[in-house]
Design an enzyme around this catalytic site. Structure first.
Site, PDB file in Angstrom:
ATOM      1  N   GLU A  20       0.833  -1.212   0.000  1.00 47.70           N
ATOM      2  CA  GLU A  20       0.000   0.000   0.000  1.00 47.70           C
ATOM      3  C   GLU A  20       0.861   1.253   0.000  1.00 47.70           C
ATOM      4  O   GLU A  20       0.535   2.245  -0.667  1.00 47.70           O
ATOM      5  CB  GLU A  20      -0.941  -0.010   1.210  1.00 47.70           C
ATOM      6  N   ASP A  76       3.931  -4.298  -6.251  1.00 53.89           N
ATOM      7  CA  ASP A  76       4.527  -5.553  -5.770  1.00 53.89           C
ATOM      8  C   ASP A  76       6.046  -5.452  -5.740  1.00 53.89           C
ATOM      9  O   ASP A  76       6.690  -5.824  -4.756  1.00 53.89           O
ATOM     10  CB  ASP A  76       4.111  -6.718  -6.675  1.00 53.89           C
TER      11      ASP A  76
END
EC number: 3.4.-.-
Length: 500
Positions: A151, A219
């Site tokens: 996040e 990611d």
């Protein structure tokens, strides 16, 4: 006529819980107003214009204002977790990871939602939202940290600003619609799922590809941040695999997190390949605090404490792990079984038994036994040993209040509101304690701040009027109320401008 403290308390408590019955209507209206495209040329000209393919004129300051306006609405609509141990744990974990992230603007605000569903989200302006259910779903601190790192990567790469620009080309997917759907999911999971699904379903295939690129980048950068923070990079694909399993067994209801973070076999494979190229950190951050926090949440969300207590006792007999004894301690306290609670406490290893969070459970035990003097003595000992601990200070304040020492409680709660000015529970408890202490003007000021933090500006203005009706107001009090009124109106205008 002067309002009594009892009348003021009734008005405040009614306002505090009014949002629970009206949240769906309010947030649905917000979602509709935010998702609809502009209807005038003037509205179109207000949209940011990118100066190049990677940079937007939606500045970091614009994002900050958007996030802070939005989070006020979130606080007023969603149920927030009031467990200070869990909040402190996640706060420490967030900042440990943020220190190793690529964030250029580190004005972060953590919001912990009292929601058992697996979800976490980042909002422009540094707002990180975490459902308590994330800790329940993960099986290690590293897995929880992997989601937070992901996040933070969305924020550091400004994916929301990019999405806003992309949405101008590929309507009807709009950043505001996604934010409103997150808000709905936080207050009402089913309503949020429906709104977010319909929002995403209306997007073009190009937008979906854009989202996949964002996820891949988050990611990659998130895994680098995870490793730099001292966690095993394999925790990220491990969490992805757990998410995929939760989707398979979710039936017709998909976890909210997967609606904005779709997990595929290729994504898991990519993260495994990436983790294989990275070294494992020499010193891992895994410790027993994660187990302690997770057991607290298991008890908090249990629908059958008696059954959970039996399960903990069975686990103690089979494996005898400290976390099982701690779970048995918590459930025994909740079930008013003091002898079993003390037995479980005594069986804990010394490093557990001496930890301040475990000693706070001992404080709960003393209070459940009705021994307030001993509880207060323990609270005073803990606050002397850990003067900077937010959970310890908070529990000391509540224990002092229960013991009738209102001024002591007020002093600590005032300090907490200064150190954590956006924690709505601290302001609520301060207002209640000021009332017990007979300080009506202070009650009004605390409640004004509470209503402002929860986006209830009309109620904040009404509280200003109630405060002005009090007798014997000094010129300083009057000036302070005038200043508060102007501040409330300014915040209300900013919320209207940024969220419409």
């Amino acid at each position: 006529m002067r309002r009594t403290l009892y009348q003021i308390r009734r008005q405040f408590n009614a306002a505090k819980f009014r949002g629970a019955s009206t949240s769906c209507f309010i947030t649905a209206a917000l979602a509709v107003s935010l998702i609809l495209p502009p209807q005038s040329a003037q509205a179109d000209t207000a949209l940011p214009v990118l100066t190049d393919s990677t940079s937007s004129t939606l500045s970091l300051e614009d994002e900050y204002r958007l996030g802070r306006s939005w989070v006020r609405t979130l606080r007023g609509q969603a149920k927030l977790l009031n467990d200070t141990v869990v909040k402190q744990y996640l706060h420490d974990l967030l900042w440990q990871i943020a220190a190793n992230s690529q964030l250029s603007d580190r004005r972060l605000e953590l919001v912990v939602l009292d929601n058992e569903n697996l979800n976490a989200f980042a909002v422009p302006g540094g707002v990180i939202g975490i459902n308590a259910g994330l800790i329940m779903a993960a099986e290690s601190e590293a897995e929880t940290a992997s989601v937070i790192a992901h996040e933070l990567a969305h924020l550091s790469q400004r994916h929301y600003a990019q999405r806003l620009e992309e949405s101008r080309k590929n309507r009807p997917l709009m950043l505001a619609g996604v934010l409103a759907s997150i808000l709905l999911a936080s207050a009402d999971g089913q309503a949020g799922t429906a709104a977010l699904t319909s929002t995403l379903a209306g997007s073009a295939s190009a937008q979906l590809a854009f989202s996949r690129r964002n996820e891949q980048e988050a990611d990659r950068i998130g895994m680098q941040t995870l490793l730099a923070s001292g966690y095993d990079p394999y925790a990220m694909p491990g969490m992805f695999s757990r998410l995929q399993k939760s989707y398979r067994f979710a039936g017709q209801r998909t976890p909210e997190f997967l609606l904005t973070h779709p997990v595929t076999e290729s994504r898991i494979a990519d993260s495994l390949n990436r983790a294989a190229t990275l070294p494992k950190p020499s010193a891992l951050h895994e410790g027993f605090i994660y187990d302690l926090v997770r057991q607290r949440l298991r008890v908090h969300y249990s629908q059958n404490l008696g059954q959970l207590h039996e399960q903990f006792n069975d686990d103690v007999k089979q494996e005898g792990k400290p976390k099982d004894y701690f779970g048995a301690l918590l459930t025994a306290i909740a079930l008013n079984k003091p002898k079993e609670a003390r037995s479980a406490l005594k069986a804990l290893p010394n490093n557990w038994r001496q930890h301040p969070y475990v000693r706070l459970s001992e404080l709960d035990l003393l209070l459940s036994e009705g021994d307030t003097p001993k509880a207060l003595s323990l609270a005073e000992e803990l606050v002397a040993l850990y003067p900077d601990s937010m959970p310890v200070r908070y529990r000391y304040a509540l224990t002092a209040r229960q013991a009738g020492q209102y001024q002591k409680a007020v002093n600590v709660l005032r300090e907490l509101t200064q150190d954590f000015p956006n924690d709505v529970d601290f302001w609520f408890q301060l207002a209640e304690t000021e009332g017990l202490n007979g300080q009506i003007n202070a009650v009004h000021l605390a409640r004004i701040q509470y209503f402002m933090l929860t986006g209830q500006m009309d109620l904040a203005l009404r509280q200003v009027e109630f405060a002005r009706r009090e007798r014997n107001l000094s010129h300083i009090d009057q000036a302070r109320l005038d200043q508060k009124e102007q501040e409330i109106k300014a915040v209300r205008r900013e919320m209207k401008d940024t969220l419409s």
